[in-house]
Design an enzyme around this catalytic site. Structure first.
Site, PDB file in Angstrom:
ATOM      1  N   HIS A 128      -6.988 -24.601 -38.437  1.00 50.57           N
ATOM      2  CA  HIS A 128      -6.302 -25.618 -39.212  1.00 50.57           C
ATOM      3  C   HIS A 128      -5.253 -25.952 -38.520  1.00 50.57           C
ATOM      4  O   HIS A 128      -4.201 -26.880 -39.053  1.00 50.57           O
ATOM      5  CB  HIS A 128      -6.347 -25.122 -40.799  1.00 50.57           C
ATOM      6  CG  HIS A 128      -4.979 -23.921 -40.798  1.00 50.57           C
ATOM      7  ND1 HIS A 128      -4.635 -23.683 -42.182  1.00 50.57           N
ATOM      8  CD2 HIS A 128      -4.490 -23.282 -39.896  1.00 50.57           C
ATOM      9  CE1 HIS A 128      -3.758 -23.032 -42.108  1.00 50.57           C
ATOM     10  NE2 HIS A 128      -3.570 -22.418 -40.757  1.00 50.57           N
ATOM     11  N   LYS A 134      -9.413 -16.505 -37.335  1.00 50.58           N
ATOM     12  CA  LYS A 134      -8.980 -16.651 -38.814  1.00 50.58           C
ATOM     13  C   LYS A 134      -7.562 -17.403 -38.793  1.00 50.58           C
ATOM     14  O   LYS A 134      -6.532 -17.037 -38.169  1.00 50.58           O
ATOM     15  CB  LYS A 134      -8.565 -15.184 -39.246  1.00 50.58           C
ATOM     16  CG  LYS A 134      -7.916 -15.374 -40.761  1.00 50.58           C
ATOM     17  CD  LYS A 134      -7.508 -13.779 -41.163  1.00 50.58           C
ATOM     18  CE  LYS A 134      -6.469 -13.760 -42.515  1.00 50.58           C
ATOM     19  NZ  LYS A 134      -5.270 -14.113 -42.089  1.00 50.58           N
ATOM     20  N   PRO A 171      11.818 -18.901 -41.357  1.00 54.20           N
ATOM     21  CA  PRO A 171      10.756 -18.849 -40.597  1.00 54.20           C
ATOM     22  C   PRO A 171      10.560 -18.139 -39.254  1.00 54.20           C
ATOM     23  O   PRO A 171       9.500 -18.237 -38.883  1.00 54.20           O
ATOM     24  CB  PRO A 171      10.713 -20.452 -40.299  1.00 54.20           C
ATOM     25  CG  PRO A 171      11.962 -20.780 -40.658  1.00 54.20           C
ATOM     26  CD  PRO A 171      12.692 -20.051 -41.191  1.00 54.20           C
ATOM     27  N   MET A 188      -6.047 -19.382 -25.289  1.00 52.65           N
ATOM     28  CA  MET A 188      -7.369 -19.462 -25.770  1.00 52.65           C
ATOM     29  C   MET A 188      -8.172 -21.031 -25.312  1.00 52.65           C
ATOM     30  O   MET A 188      -9.440 -21.091 -25.403  1.00 52.65           O
ATOM     31  CB  MET A 188      -7.284 -19.424 -27.362  1.00 52.65           C
ATOM     32  CG  MET A 188      -6.724 -20.633 -27.985  1.00 52.65           C
ATOM     33  SD  MET A 188      -6.759 -20.176 -29.802  1.00 52.65           S
ATOM     34  CE  MET A 188      -5.276 -21.511 -30.345  1.00 52.65           C
ATOM     35  N   GLY A 226      -6.405 -15.862 -31.200  1.00 56.27           N
ATOM     36  CA  GLY A 226      -5.291 -16.244 -31.960  1.00 56.27           C
ATOM     37  C   GLY A 226      -4.897 -15.214 -33.226  1.00 56.27           C
ATOM     38  O   GLY A 226      -4.636 -15.337 -34.111  1.00 56.27           O
TER      39      GLY A 226
END
Ligand code: SAM
Ligand SMILES: COc1cc(-c2oc3cc(O)cc(O)c3c(=O)c2O)cc(OC)c1O
Length: 313
Positions: A217, A213, A121, A200, A156
């Site tokens: 979520h 994008k 990861p 942000m 982002g």
């Protein structure tokens, strides 16, 4: 137990075992990539026979049966196609499917970094960049959404893969990538592409449009509304002509097929456990837009399991 109950019992039993053993699917997919099978088939230029594959993998001939069973499992999961030759003693040969074409390393839309995320990861930005290369297909299908713009902020936007593709596709458009300072430090832009290290939640530079994008979520409703309000400030100088462009999933269990819903719901669980985020239904998206003070939105459902949503003040 009568006949009908027995049928239901065994269907239930089968479904349960399928789910229990189903965790082997991503593991086998990863092994196939680690062995380089998609690259081997692609380089072969035509369906590869079982014996040719075993030889390319440098696996002892005594283990042919293992490879055959491994490939049968992956073919059943639509990762490879199996061809059976009519002449050569029904010899089996394997070909790529639309899914495994996306695992060939030199293909521009290669998604194998997404798969490697399971074991490594640390390579998060490489993973995100691999997904962002699909943006060229989105842009090709919706030029009208971008061509009226002079400036856009990709909020982002990571290391700028999406923004670079947008700049290449729309030669008049100026693009700013906003991400956390440590993400954009040391990245160099061009005369139409710049990087801003910022939060942000605090402030976003002024532009005609903001792109989000695969960002919302990751966040719960309260945080999404905060982000959307900052985005609304960013497009305020355009009056009602500024817009937010969101690329994310819209859950629609009634209209989508089983595969698409499966992907969206799997991602919803990943977002829930990892980030307290979620994938959303149209109604849930609408509530976010209203909560942040937007008036209109339009959803384009034509980009696979994700949609593009235009949101207007
Ligand atoms: C899931 S990634 C999406 C990246 C990119 N938009 C894409 O589709 O490949 C989410 C991005 O949001 C950035 N991010 C997270 N918190 C942020 C914040 N407070 N301000 C700016 N960017 C942030 C992360 O660094 C990461 O690049
Ligand atoms: C798809 O958008 C994002 C994906 C991820 C992400 O998260 C997880 C979480 C997990 O528990 C297991 C996994 O294998 C993965 C992934 O492979 C993966 O890509 C993370 C994101 O933002 C931080 C995403 O937006």
């Amino acid at each position: 137990m009568d006949n009908q109950n027995a049928i239901e019992f065994f269907e239930g039993q089968n479904l349960l075992y399928m789910q229990i053993f189903g965790n082997l699917r991503p593991v086998c997919l990863m092994w196939a990539c680690e062995l380089g099978i998609p690259d081997i088939i692609s380089n072969h230029g035509k369906p590869i026979t079982l014996l040719e594959l075993v030889s390319a993998l440098q696996i002892p001939p005594s283990k042919v049966g293992f490879v055959k069973r491994f490939m049968r499992f992956l073919a059943h999961n639509r990762i490879f196609d199996i061809h059976e030759s009519q002449e050569d003693h029904h010899e089996l040969a394997y070909a790529l499917t639309p899914a495994s074409k996306l695992l060939v390393n030199d293909s521009i839309h290669c998604l194998s970094p997404m798969l490697q995320f399971m074991t490594d990861p640390c390579n998060f930005f490489l993973v995100m960049a691999s997904d962002s290369r699909m943006v060229d297909l989105v842009l090709k299908n919706c030029t009208s959404i971008f061509e009226e713009l002079d400036s856009i902020v990709d909020v982002g936007g990571g290391t700028g893969t999406t923004a670079r593709i947008i700049c290449e596709t729309f030669p008049k458009l100026k693009c700013v990538v906003l991400d956390l300072p440590h993400v954009v430090a040391n990245l160099t832009g061009s005369n139409r592409l710049s990087f801003v290290g910022s939060d942000m939640f605090k402030s976003i530079p002024q532009a005609d449009a903001v792109l989000l994008k695969w960002v919302l979520h990751d966040w719960n409703e309260e945080n999404c509304i905060k982000i959307l309000k900052r985005c609304k400030d960013s497009i305020s100088s355009k009056g009602n002509r500024g817009k937010i462009i969101i690329i994310d999933a819209v859950i629609n269990e009634k209209l989508d097929d089983q595969d698409k819903t499966q992907t969206k719901l799997c991602m919803d669980i990943a977002m829930m456990i990892a980030f307290n985020g979620n994938e959303r239904t149209e109604e849930e998206w609408k509530q976010l837009f209203i909560g942040a003070g937007f008036q209109h939105y339009k959803i384009y459902h034509t980009f696979g399991f994700r949609s593009l949503i235009e949101v207007y003040p």
